[in-house]
Scaffold this motif. Structure first.
Motif, PDB file in Angstrom:
ATOM      1  N   LYS A 268      52.917  80.145  78.188  1.00 47.48           N
ATOM      2  CA  LYS A 268      51.720  79.899  77.392  1.00 47.48           C
ATOM      3  C   LYS A 268      52.024  79.869  75.893  1.00 47.48           C
ATOM      4  O   LYS A 268      51.506  79.033  75.166  1.00 47.48           O
ATOM      5  N   ASP A 410      44.039  84.197  74.558  1.00 51.05           N
ATOM      6  CA  ASP A 410      42.802  83.641  75.121  1.00 51.05           C
ATOM      7  C   ASP A 410      41.665  83.658  74.110  1.00 51.05           C
ATOM      8  O   ASP A 410      40.902  82.702  74.002  1.00 51.05           O
ATOM      9  N   ILE A 413      42.088  80.843  71.662  1.00 51.33           N
ATOM     10  CA  ILE A 413      41.739  79.540  72.216  1.00 51.33           C
ATOM     11  C   ILE A 413      40.220  79.379  72.260  1.00 51.33           C
ATOM     12  O   ILE A 413      39.684  78.319  71.948  1.00 51.33           O
ATOM     13  N   ASN A 439      43.949  74.585  72.929  1.00 48.63           N
ATOM     14  CA  ASN A 439      45.225  75.313  73.024  1.00 48.63           C
ATOM     15  C   ASN A 439      46.082  75.123  71.784  1.00 48.63           C
ATOM     16  O   ASN A 439      46.619  76.072  71.221  1.00 48.63           O
TER      17      ASN A 439
END
Ligand code: ARG
Length: 592
Positions: A268, A410, A413, A439
């Motif tokens: 990620k 998270d 984002i 992202n």
């Protein structure tokens, strides 16, 4: 070669020709001319006058005249003000530079010089998930590696996983006691979080047991040693070292859970490694080196059997390298690792990205390696960085209130989604494109904010500020890139084949001068192991472009050749921003 290097060489040659004095070009100071004077680059004469036996002003005039005569392609005029020789570079020099580079996709990037550098970063322990500090570490390490590679070295990205030791035994004991056979799958959790929770549970139980013992009349110090759960963890470490099958089995299982979790996070955040070391495989080599050190008299053994190195003569302490029970300590493992790394890769530099709380450890490591006469010793460099906190306060690991890396990513984002929707420029994006954009912006904001400061400085990460489209942020630079791309898209068919203007306006020149500095900035960031140099550069470049574009139209330029010049400028700016951001680990959208 950069224009600054060319000027230094020309100046050294001029000094040699005119004064018969030899000066190494690197010892000549050339800087950007101060805005209040006329000129682009300035040679500072003060440091030279002694050798030249001339007043700075006289030397300035003589050298200025000589340079102008020697290279009419490069210099168009000069002036001397108080010992500074200000040089004006010809417009044609910049225009040729632009022509040579505007369509070069690897502008700024050097070919391999064949020398190797290793960058170790991330290096997690397997008892808990990654946190905010790890994010700074990962971004710094990844980016430093990319920058050093761009400056011409072969780079090996590596990571040492601290997969053995008391910390993981603590998670293992707590799992045995409290899990009832649960797995990450049965609990529906990421494996690193799952194992991390048992580490927290260990500490909760440990605290409880200490309190009970204290209530029963034990001293705090004794209680900490006597708590049954603590003794069980210690026993487990002994069993692990002895290779007891069921302990090894559990250890492998729990580490596998953790690795699956880490892999997801690395994927990620865009971290990757060419080589992963495991402490379980390197710590024994460290033990051998202790024997060697004893033979060489670098280490001394105490009566109780423990082994030490005395570094008081070097202004440090006595440091233990092997405990009396024969178990190795952190530094021992690192000596072994340093040898392993060197034997495998023979890197001339070995960089360790580790927080500043380990400054002492790294100093000791280098010193011990030197005293042992290891060939790896001199190449050891600590890229030390300061702690990151949130505006809400510190992060603490024992209480289980760390700023978790996955959660923070998270959150970034989702903030980026919110901000982008507010701006309302993405109506025609598909769901897939939107997801990618959020992202790109969310992670970009996070990375840029953590990288834009000198690594040594402590910092506060402010999520809202980091995503401000008008600030010193990743999204600002990303937005500028998208804006330039939208200008360029309008001309995609017509090409850049027309002759370009042969003179530059002030803002055009500001931009081309900034572009020309890119390679030098990469080199400086590489030498200093400091990605903030690149972050500051791309940010300034974006600002310079915006000032230029506010004043000068591309589509409605005064003439066709001005339009061509500006298209080339715009294209090289977009390319440079893209490369600069890539070196920081950020992507740049085509539209946003
Ligand atoms: N795992 C260690 C920690 O979390 C960092 C290891 C750094 N690398 C090294 N070669 N010592 O503190």
């Amino acid at each position: 070669m950069s224009v600054v290097s060319i000027i230094k060489q020309a100046a050294a040659k001029a000094i040699s020709d005119v004064y018969k004095v030899e000066i190494d070009p690197v010892n000549i100071t050339v800087s950007a001319t101060k805005p209040e004077f006329e000129g682009d680059y300035t040679i500072v004469l003060f440091s030279l006058v002694k050798q030249l036996r001339k007043s700075p002003d006289a030397a300035g005039v003589e050298l200025g005249n000589y340079l102008l005569q020697q290279d009419t392609e490069l210099f168009s005029s000069f002036n001397v003000i108080k010992g500074f020789l200000n040089l004006v570079i010809t417009d044609s020099y910049w225009i040729n530079f632009l022509k040579a580079n505007y369509s070069n996709e690897s502008f700024g990037i050097k070919q391999s010089n064949g020398k190797r550098v290793m960058v170790e970063y991330s290096s997690p322990n397997t008892n808990k998930p990654l946190h905010l500090g790890h994010l700074r570490n990962n971004f710094l390490g990844w980016s430093t590696a990319a920058i050093i590679k761009a400056s011409g070295f072969d780079v090996i990205k590596t990571c040492i996983v601290n997969d053995r030791g008391i910390h993981i035994c603590k998670s293992m004991i707590a799992w045995q006691l409290f899990a009832n056979g649960a797995t990450p799958e049965s609990a529906g959790m990421k494996g690193d979080h799952f194992v991390g929770d048992y580490y927290v549970k260990f500490n909760d139980e440990y605290k409880k047991q200490i309190e009970e013992l204290i209530t029963a009349g034990t001293t705090k110090e004794e209680a900490e040693k006597q708590a049954p759960i603590f003794k069980a963890a210690q026993q487990m470490l002994v069993d692990w070292e002895a290779g007891k099958p069921e302990v090894i089995e559990l250890w492998k299982t729990m580490n596998t859970w953790v690795y699956a979790g880490f892999a997801e996070t690395y994927q990620k955040i865009g971290s990757d490694f060419d080589k992963v070391y495991y402490e379980s495989e390197t710590y024994l080599l460290g033990k051998d080196l202790v024997e060697e050190g004893l033979k060489k008299n670098v280490f001394q053994q105490d009566e109780d059997g423990s082994v030490w190195i005395d570094l008081t003569a070097d202004g440090l302490d006595r440091k233990i390298v092997r405990r009396k029970d024969g178990t190795s300590v952190y530094i021992t493992q690192d000596i072994g690792l340093a040898v392993n790394k060197y034997e495998e890769y023979k890197c001339e530099q070995s960089i360790y990205v580790i927080g500043d709380e380990q400054n002492y450890h790294m100093k000791v490591l280098k010193l011990i390696c030197q005293k042992l006469g290891l060939p790896s010793a001199d190449g050891i460099h600590h890229l030390s960085y300061g702690m990151v906190e949130l505006p809400t306060g510190k992060m603490k690991s024992r209480e289980g209130t760390v700023v978790d890396a996955d959660e923070l990513v998270d959150e970034m984002i989702s903030i980026s989604q919110h901000k982008t929707e507010e701006l309302g420029k993405v109506k025609d994006f598909t769901a897939e494109e939107l997801k990618e954009l959020y992202n790109t912006i969310g992670l970009g904001a996070l990375k840029f904010f953590l990288l834009r400061v000198d690594p040594k400085r402590r910092m506060i990460f402010n999520p809202e500020e980091s995503i401000d489209f008008h600030g010193f942020t990743g999204p600002f630079v990303q937005y500028t890139h998208a804006r330039i791309k939208s200008i360029l898209r309008k001309f995609s068919g017509s090409g850049f084949q027309f002759p370009v203007s042969d003179s530059l306006l002030k803002l055009e020149k500001d931009l081309v001068l900034a572009l020309e500095q890119f390679t030098a900035v990469i080199d400086e960031a590489a030498t200093e192991h400091d990605p903030s140099k690149v972050a500051i550069y791309v940010f300034n470049l974006a600002k310079i472009f915006n000032s230029f574009y506010t004043e000068h139209s591309v589509a409605n330029a005064e003439s066709e050749d001005k339009k061509m010049l500006r298209l080339q400028l715009a294209q090289l700016t977009a390319q440079t921003i893209k490369t600069g951001m890539r070196l920081l680990g950020l992507q740049v959208p085509e539209r946003m």
